[in-house]
Each structure stands twice: as structure tokens, then as C-alpha cells.
Scaffold this motif. Structure first.
Motif, PDB file in Angstrom:
ATOM      1  N   GLN A 264       0.825  -1.206   0.000  1.00  0.00           N
ATOM      2  CA  GLN A 264       0.000   0.000   0.000  1.00  0.00           C
ATOM      3  C   GLN A 264       0.859   1.254   0.000  1.00  0.00           C
ATOM      4  N   ARG A 265       1.947   1.234   0.753  1.00  0.00           N
ATOM      5  CA  ARG A 265       2.838   2.395   0.799  1.00  0.00           C
ATOM      6  C   ARG A 265       3.524   2.604  -0.541  1.00  0.00           C
ATOM      7  N   ILE A 266       3.913   1.510  -1.188  1.00  0.00           N
ATOM      8  CA  ILE A 266       4.541   1.621  -2.506  1.00  0.00           C
ATOM      9  C   ILE A 266       3.556   2.172  -3.533  1.00  0.00           C
ATOM     10  N   CYS A 267       2.299   1.712  -3.495  1.00  0.00           N
ATOM     11  CA  CYS A 267       1.291   2.192  -4.437  1.00  0.00           C
ATOM     12  C   CYS A 267       1.023   3.676  -4.252  1.00  0.00           C
ATOM     13  N   ARG A 268       1.043   4.148  -3.008  1.00  0.00           N
ATOM     14  CA  ARG A 268       0.811   5.566  -2.771  1.00  0.00           C
ATOM     15  C   ARG A 268       1.993   6.415  -3.219  1.00  0.00           C
ATOM     16  N   SER A 269       3.186   5.866  -3.213  1.00  0.00           N
ATOM     17  CA  SER A 269       4.374   6.652  -3.520  1.00  0.00           C
ATOM     18  C   SER A 269       4.659   6.733  -5.013  1.00  0.00           C
ATOM     19  N   ARG A 270       4.126   5.842  -5.830  1.00  0.00           N
ATOM     20  CA  ARG A 270       4.427   5.829  -7.256  1.00  0.00           C
ATOM     21  C   ARG A 270       3.448   6.719  -8.001  1.00  0.00           C
ATOM     22  N   LEU A 271       3.923   7.306  -9.095  1.00  0.00           N
ATOM     23  CA  LEU A 271       3.086   8.210  -9.884  1.00  0.00           C
ATOM     24  C   LEU A 271       2.128   7.443 -10.780  1.00  0.00           C
ATOM     25  N   VAL A 272       2.614   6.385 -11.429  1.00  0.00           N
ATOM     26  CA  VAL A 272       1.802   5.588 -12.341  1.00  0.00           C
ATOM     27  C   VAL A 272       1.705   4.177 -11.774  1.00  0.00           C
ATOM     28  N   THR A 273       0.496   3.698 -11.603  1.00  0.00           N
ATOM     29  CA  THR A 273       0.298   2.357 -11.072  1.00  0.00           C
ATOM     30  C   THR A 273       0.628   1.320 -12.151  1.00  0.00           C
ATOM     31  N   LYS A 274       0.661   0.070 -11.761  1.00  0.00           N
ATOM     32  CA  LYS A 274       1.002  -0.996 -12.709  1.00  0.00           C
ATOM     33  C   LYS A 274      -0.021  -1.114 -13.834  1.00  0.00           C
ATOM     34  N   ASP A 275      -1.273  -0.739 -13.566  1.00  0.00           N
ATOM     35  CA  ASP A 275      -2.293  -0.813 -14.612  1.00  0.00           C
ATOM     36  C   ASP A 275      -2.468   0.503 -15.359  1.00  0.00           C
ATOM     37  N   GLY A 276      -1.555   1.475 -15.153  1.00  0.00           N
ATOM     38  CA  GLY A 276      -1.537   2.675 -15.974  1.00  0.00           C
ATOM     39  C   GLY A 276      -2.262   3.876 -15.417  1.00  0.00           C
ATOM     40  N   ARG A 277      -2.875   3.792 -14.254  1.00  0.00           N
ATOM     41  CA  ARG A 277      -3.559   4.946 -13.683  1.00  0.00           C
ATOM     42  C   ARG A 277      -2.561   5.896 -13.034  1.00  0.00           C
ATOM     43  N   CYS A 278      -2.841   7.179 -13.128  1.00  0.00           N
ATOM     44  CA  CYS A 278      -1.945   8.200 -12.587  1.00  0.00           C
ATOM     45  C   CYS A 278      -2.360   8.545 -11.165  1.00  0.00           C
ATOM     46  N   ASN A 279      -1.422   8.440 -10.251  1.00  0.00           N
ATOM     47  CA  ASN A 279      -1.662   8.706  -8.834  1.00  0.00           C
ATOM     48  C   ASN A 279      -1.342  10.172  -8.553  1.00  0.00           C
ATOM     49  N   ILE A 280      -2.270  11.043  -8.915  1.00  0.00           N
ATOM     50  CA  ILE A 280      -2.054  12.472  -8.767  1.00  0.00           C
ATOM     51  C   ILE A 280      -3.387  13.140  -8.443  1.00  0.00           C
ATOM     52  N   GLU A 281      -3.324  14.210  -7.664  1.00  0.00           N
ATOM     53  CA  GLU A 281      -4.519  14.972  -7.331  1.00  0.00           C
ATOM     54  C   GLU A 281      -4.215  16.461  -7.471  1.00  0.00           C
ATOM     55  N   PHE A 282      -5.268  17.238  -7.742  1.00  0.00           N
ATOM     56  CA  PHE A 282      -5.136  18.675  -7.929  1.00  0.00           C
ATOM     57  C   PHE A 282      -5.728  19.381  -6.710  1.00  0.00           C
ATOM     58  N   GLY A 283      -4.991  20.339  -6.197  1.00  0.00           N
ATOM     59  CA  GLY A 283      -5.460  21.088  -5.039  1.00  0.00           C
ATOM     60  C   GLY A 283      -5.421  22.583  -5.280  1.00  0.00           C
TER      61      GLY A 283
END
Length: 375
Positions: A16-35
Motif C-alpha cells: 500500500q505504501r509503494i502504491c501511494r508513492s508511485r506516480l503511475v500504477t502498474k495498470d496505468g492509472r496516474c496517482n495524482i490529485e489537484f489542489g
């Protein structure tokens, strides 16, 4: 048993920590949010309402589909009820026997709603019929038919666009979970395997990569997510890939490569993310498609090579054995790229592994996507 449960929980929290720290997940989704976006920017989504609707999740699209038709039927049902009320057609208004109705058999709210549904969907059962005696009823009939046609075309278009999106085609293109580093033909390579799970080809496929990491400039400026181009190739080059079978992508680790300064004992301590892109056009739909995945240092195996997966049967047919798609075997590999290019005999030997026999097939060592040498 308790220790096993603890290990499972610890591994799960690590993932879970690794998934939160990476920008692109293994299935191609971008782990980014706009504030801190200005409220005025939200109206841009309404201006581009088509893309907004197509990007909505299916549950919201179905909700809007049902709500749009139901509310429009009810709204126009109220208008038809008002037309009947203004003409004295309702039952409680006690119309005379020779009364001229605007709409036959529309004498309460329920029948007005049913007539609204029949009008907008062009059912026309024949029981409730508009008469030519009320201009307001004729105008309302035309308005409802036009608005109903617009709603029908728009929502059906949204559903068809979502069904035919190229993102779904990307689900049938898969990368290996791990990347490997090993020598081949006097070069040290970083290798990734990719497969097209459909028999239809990806036309004009191109492969490239980006290395994302945090760097500090000589002026002391910290650049978060600094991007470095990573060149990949197969035996036929890097453009217009013949993607009929799984391909092995190669990045040569030379002095110009950002991996040149890494070694087998320092790789896992690095902080970077390798994002790999594959662009192409689906042969069946002619829609452009991009597939993404990423690799972090813990997902790069030094001193391993992929097992061969393409063989030919005794009947002369080519077969792809996907059971070996992500499996690797250990190979003797230099401790670091500097050792490989300058010394050549400092090898690290990973733990021995067992190959897998492919009974009934003869390995012919072709089509692996490797640069003119057998895998």
C-alpha cells in the motif's frame, strides 16, 4: 500461524505504501490529485461537457441516463396536465358531452404522464391522441419531441463512446510485473516484456520511457519529478513494431544511460520510477491507444533474464506459452555497468533457478523481439 499473519499484514502495508508513492500504477492509472483550484476553473468542465460525461464512471452515467428520461417525462407530463386543465379537459372539471378536448383521454395527472411518455418515445398506442383544436398542445408536442430526440442522441452517444473507448483496448496489452538487467551480445540491457492478448494488431506502435526522480540542481533548486528520456528498442527498431507476438523491449545501459551509475547492491536504495509507454492504433477500431506501466527499483531484477515463451509445434504452428511470460532465470551478470564495460569479469551470481520444460514443443529461438540473438 501468528507470525505468518503478521508477515502477510506487513507485506500488505508495504504494498500500500509503494502504491501511494508511485506516480503511475502498474495498470496505468496516474496517482495524482489537484489542489487549490480556483472555482472558475470548475466551469471549464461544464464548457467541455462531452468529455466530462464520457469520463464519468458507469454508475453516474446510468444514473443520468435514467434520471434524464424520467424527469423529462414527468416535467412534460405536468405541462400536458396544465394544457388539459386550461382547456377544462380534466374529469373533476366535469366537461360537457360535446366538449372539444385538446388531447383525447387525458383527464388526470396519470394519463398526462403516460401521454408524455408515449409522445417522447414515439410509442403511440392510439388511445390518447392530440387534436388539432389547441395550438398550445401542438406547440408543446413539437417541443417535447425535439428535446426528447436531443436527450436520446446525447445519452446514447455517451454510452457508445464509453463502450468504444481505446482505454478498454489497453486492458488487453500487458507488461511483465518485473524488469530484468542482464548482458547480451557485448551490451548490458534493461529488458521488459510486453504482450498483445488479442490477435488483432496494434498499428504504428511506438515504445518509449521516462525516468522520474527528484534531482537537485547545482544552484540548490530541488526538482520534483524530473523526467529523463529512456530509449527502448526491439530487433527491428523502436518505431512501427510488428506486434503479433510478445516482444522484449531493450534499453542499453551505456555511459549515456541514467542506470550507468547504479550497481546490484545500490539499485534497491535508489529512488526513481521508470514509466514505460506504448502508443499505437487499434486495427479493428482505428482508435489511438496508449498503454502505461511503471517500475520502481524493487521491481527491477539484476542478473536475471526472461524465459523463452515462443515455440513451434510439430505441426508447424507457432505457440506463445504465457505461463512463462513473467518467469525469469538467473544469468551471470557484472556487478555494475562500469565493471561490465571496463573490467568485464566482475560477475554477480544470483541464486540458482529452475527452468520449465515445455513438453511437446521444440524451442526455435525466434520472434522474441531480441536484437538478432537467441533468448
Amino acid at each position: 500461524m501468528v507470525s505468518g499473519i503478521r508477515k502477510h499484514i506487513r507485506d500488505h502495508l508495504l504494498q500500500q505504501r509503494i502504491c501511494r508513492s508511485r506516480l503511475v500504477t502498474k495498470d496505468g492509472r496516474c496517482n495524482i490529485e489537484f489542489g487549490n483550484m480556483k472555482y472558475g476553473n470548475h466551469f471549464a468542465y461544464l464548457m467541455d461537457f462531452w468529455t466530462t460525461f464520457v469520463d464519468l464512471r458507469w454508475r453516474f452515467v446510468l444514473f443520468f441516463f435514467i434520471a434524464s428520461f424520467t424527469l423529462s417525462w414527468f416535467f412534460f407530463g405536468l405541462l400536458w396536465f396544465w394544457v388539459a386543465w386550461s382547456n377544462g379537459d380534466l374529469t373533476w372539471q366535469n366537461p360537457s358531452w360535446d366538449h372539444l378536448y385538446c388531447v383525447d383521454n387525458v383527464n388526470n395527472l396519470t394519463t398526462a404522464f403516460l401521454f408524455s411518455v408515449e409522445t417522447q418515445t414515439s410509442i403511440g398506442y392510439g388511445i390518447r391522441v392530440i387534436t388539432p383544436l389547441c395550438p398550445s398542445a401542438i406547440a408543446l408536442f413539437m417541443i417535447q419531441f425535439l428535446i426528447g430526440s436531443i436527450i436520446n442522441c446525447f445519452l446514447c452517444g455517451v454510452i457508445l463512446a464509453k463502450i468504444s473507448r481505446s482505454k478498454k483496448r489497453a486492458k488487453t496489452i500487458t507488461f511483465t510485473k518485473m524488469a530484468v538487467i542482464c548482458p547480451k551480445k557485448d551490451f548490458l540491457w534493461l529488458m521488459i516484456r510486453v504482450a498483445n492478448l488479442r490477435k488483432t494488431l496494434m498499428i504504428g506502435s511506438q515504445i518509449y520511457g521516462k525516468l522520474l526522480r527528484t534531482t537537485i540542481t547545482p544552484d540548490g533548486e530541488t526538482i520534483i519529478m524530473d523526467q529523463v528520456n529512456i530509449e527502448f528498442m526491439v530487433d527491428a527498431g523502436k518505431d512501427n513494431l510488428f506486434f503479433v507476438c510478445p516482444l522484449t523491449l531493450y534499453h542499453v545501459i551505456d555511459k549515456s544511460s541514467p542506470f550507468f551509475e547504479m550497481a546490484v547492491d545500490t539499485l534497491q536504495k535508489q529512488e526513481f520510477e521508470l514509466v514505460v509507454f506504448l502508443d499505437g492504433t487499434a486495427e479493428s477500431t482505428s482508435s489511438s491507444c496508449q498503454v502505461r506501466t511503471s517500475f520502481i527499483p524493487q521491481e527491477i531484477m539484476w542478473g536475471y533474464n526472461f524465459m523463452p515463451i515462443i515455440s513451434r509445434s510439430k505441426e508447424g504452428k507457432y505457440r506463445v506459452d504465457f505461463s512463462n511470460f513473467s518467469k525469469v532465470v538467473p544469468v551471470a551478470t557484472a556487478h555494475c555497468p562500469y565493471c561490465f564495460h571496463n573490467i568485464g569479469h566482475h560477475l554477480c551470481s544470483p541464486s540458482p533457478g529452475n527452468g520449465i520444460d515445455n513438453g511437446g514443443f521444440e524451442d526455435i529461438g525466434i520472434l522474441e523481439g531480441s536484437p538478432t540473438f537467441s533468448a
